[in-house]
Every structure is written in C-alpha cells, then in structure tokens.
Design a protein around this motif. Structure first.
Motif, short mmCIF file in Angstrom:
data_model
loop_
_atom_site.label_atom_id
_atom_site.label_comp_id
_atom_site.label_asym_id
_atom_site.label_seq_id
_atom_site.Cartn_x
_atom_site.Cartn_y
_atom_site.Cartn_z
N TRP A 154 -5.35 -4.06 2.62
CA TRP A 154 -4.97 -2.81 3.27
C TRP A 154 -5.19 -2.85 4.78
O TRP A 154 -4.30 -2.50 5.54
CB TRP A 154 -5.72 -1.64 2.66
CG TRP A 154 -5.31 -1.36 1.23
CD1 TRP A 154 -4.33 -2.00 0.52
CD2 TRP A 154 -5.86 -0.38 0.37
NE1 TRP A 154 -4.25 -1.48 -0.74
CE2 TRP A 154 -5.18 -0.47 -0.87
CE3 TRP A 154 -6.87 0.55 0.50
CZ2 TRP A 154 -5.48 0.35 -1.95
CZ3 TRP A 154 -7.16 1.37 -0.58
CH2 TRP A 154 -6.47 1.28 -1.78
N LEU A 155 -6.37 -3.27 5.21
CA LEU A 155 -6.65 -3.26 6.65
C LEU A 155 -5.85 -4.34 7.38
O LEU A 155 -5.13 -4.05 8.33
CB LEU A 155 -8.15 -3.43 6.93
CG LEU A 155 -8.55 -3.50 8.40
CD1 LEU A 155 -8.21 -2.18 9.10
CD2 LEU A 155 -10.04 -3.80 8.53
N GLY A 207 -4.88 -4.80 11.00
CA GLY A 207 -6.25 -4.83 11.49
C GLY A 207 -6.69 -3.58 12.25
O GLY A 207 -7.79 -3.55 12.79
N ASP A 208 -5.87 -2.55 12.26
CA ASP A 208 -6.19 -1.32 12.99
C ASP A 208 -6.90 -0.32 12.06
O ASP A 208 -6.28 0.27 11.17
CB ASP A 208 -4.90 -0.69 13.52
CG ASP A 208 -5.14 0.56 14.35
OD1 ASP A 208 -6.31 0.97 14.50
OD2 ASP A 208 -4.16 1.12 14.84
N PRO A 209 -8.21 -0.12 12.26
CA PRO A 209 -8.97 0.77 11.37
C PRO A 209 -8.50 2.23 11.44
O PRO A 209 -8.56 2.95 10.44
CB PRO A 209 -10.41 0.64 11.84
CG PRO A 209 -10.37 -0.04 13.14
CD PRO A 209 -9.07 -0.74 13.26
N LEU A 262 -13.78 -4.12 -2.04
CA LEU A 262 -13.96 -4.37 -0.61
C LEU A 262 -12.95 -5.39 -0.10
O LEU A 262 -12.43 -5.25 1.01
CB LEU A 262 -15.39 -4.86 -0.33
CG LEU A 262 -16.47 -3.80 -0.44
CD1 LEU A 262 -17.86 -4.43 -0.40
CD2 LEU A 262 -16.32 -2.76 0.64
N LYS A 263 -12.65 -6.39 -0.92
CA LYS A 263 -11.65 -7.40 -0.55
C LYS A 263 -10.27 -6.74 -0.42
O LYS A 263 -9.54 -7.01 0.54
CB LYS A 263 -11.61 -8.50 -1.61
CG LYS A 263 -10.66 -9.62 -1.32
CD LYS A 263 -10.73 -10.67 -2.41
CE LYS A 263 -9.65 -11.70 -2.23
NZ LYS A 263 -9.60 -12.64 -3.36
N LEU A 264 -9.92 -5.87 -1.37
CA LEU A 264 -8.66 -5.14 -1.31
C LEU A 264 -8.59 -4.30 -0.04
O LEU A 264 -7.59 -4.33 0.68
CB LEU A 264 -8.51 -4.24 -2.54
CG LEU A 264 -7.33 -3.27 -2.55
CD1 LEU A 264 -6.02 -4.03 -2.77
CD2 LEU A 264 -7.53 -2.21 -3.63
N MET A 278 0.83 -1.18 0.00
CA MET A 278 0.00 0.00 0.00
C MET A 278 0.87 1.25 0.00
O MET A 278 0.49 2.27 -0.54
CB MET A 278 -0.93 -0.01 1.20
CG MET A 278 -1.86 1.17 1.24
SD MET A 278 -3.36 0.88 2.15
CE MET A 278 -2.92 1.50 3.73
N SER A 279 2.03 1.19 0.60
CA SER A 279 2.88 2.37 0.67
C SER A 279 3.43 2.75 -0.70
O SER A 279 3.84 3.88 -0.90
CB SER A 279 4.02 2.15 1.66
OG SER A 279 4.77 1.03 1.26
N GLY A 280 3.40 1.82 -1.67
CA GLY A 280 3.88 2.12 -3.02
C GLY A 280 2.88 2.93 -3.83
O GLY A 280 3.21 3.44 -4.89
N VAL A 281 1.67 3.08 -3.33
CA VAL A 281 0.62 3.82 -4.03
C VAL A 281 0.34 5.09 -3.23
O VAL A 281 0.12 5.04 -2.02
CB VAL A 281 -0.67 2.97 -4.13
CG1 VAL A 281 -1.76 3.74 -4.83
CG2 VAL A 281 -0.40 1.66 -4.81
N CYS A 282 0.36 6.25 -3.91
CA CYS A 282 0.14 7.49 -3.19
C CYS A 282 -1.31 7.58 -2.67
O CYS A 282 -2.20 6.90 -3.17
CB CYS A 282 0.48 8.70 -4.05
SG CYS A 282 -0.70 9.05 -5.35
#
Length: 150
Positions: A36-37, A43-45, A29-31, A1-5
């Motif tokens: 990501w989550l 797991g931290d929202p 939603l799966k992504l 996720m950090s590779g995408v701004c």
C-alpha cells in the motif's frame, strides 16, 4: 488497493495489527508498507492516510501508530537487556505479546506469556513460574493422627 473499499482496508489493518498470530501481524505490516505505501502511494505517507480515510476510521490510524511506537520501545528495552551484565529478564504487562515474541526471537532472546505478564529473557524460560502465577494452587495436607505418634 483501489479495488478494495476504504471500510475493508481499515478492517484488514485493524484486525491484522491486533491479531494474536505473529505471522498475521507481520503480513499485515508487510501489506501496509510494501504494497500500500510503496506500490500504491509511491512512498507518500500522507497519500496512504487519505486512502485509509483516518479521519473517519481513527482507530486504524491509532493502531498503526501504537504498533510502531510499541515495537521501537521494545527494541530499546531488549537491546538494554542484552547489553546488561546483571539483568537476565524483563517482565511486562504489555498486551502486545506476539509482537514482543517476534522481536525477542529476532534479537536472540526468549519470551513466554505467564498469566497476564510477558517475560523476555536471555536464557530459555520454563512453562510455569510460581512467582508469576496469579493464584498458585493451594493443597490441603491432612495427616491422620493416631497410632503413628507413639
């Protein structure tokens, strides 16, 4: 996720959650949840909200919340429909047709979009419903007057 701004993350979510295709919405939603989550944010929202910068991109935070609220509401509606002995269908002007379709299918119901309403039913639905048509076709019938009346 950090590779995408952040901007592109929010665009992915905004477009993915609003897409007409149930497959695209489901994958988005799966992504969001699985990749990501769970993987990136442990797991931290709250951490996920920081990654999405929901203060700057409010519409994405609202889209995600509205989608999940909508799904829960429809789960309740469909469960009530399936348990009811008298009701055969639900008619709604809800705009989330694809989400409703996917949920109805998972719960063993049928759904169809007519004009501007979604119908969910316990039985298969026809492709056309006169009672739900905004402007039913009107036909003019012309009977020739003449020798036929004698």
């Amino acid at each position: 996720m950090s590779g995408v701004c952040i901007k592109f993350r929010t665009i992915i979510l905004h477009r993915g959650l609003a897409d007409r295709s149930a497959v695209v919405t489901k994958e988005c939603l799966k992504l969001l949840k699985d990749d990501w989550l769970v993987k990136c944010c442990n797991g931290d929202p709250i951490e996920l909200l920081k990654y999405l910068d929901v203060e700057t991109y409010e519409s994405v935070g609202e889209s995600g919340a509205a989608t999940s609220d909508n799904v829960e509401e429809w789960k309740w509606k469909l469960t009530s429909l399936l348990r009811s002995k008298n009701e055969l269908e639900l008619v709604s002007k809800d705009k989330k047709k694809t989400e409703i379709e996917v949920l109805a299918s998972k719960m063993g119901s049928y759904s169809h979009l007519y004009a501007k309403v979604v119908v969910v039913s316990k039985v298969p639905l026809s492709n056309y419903r006169f009672d739900l048509d905004e402007s039913p076709p009107q036909r003019e019938l012309i009977l020739p007057l003449g020798d036929h009346l004698s």
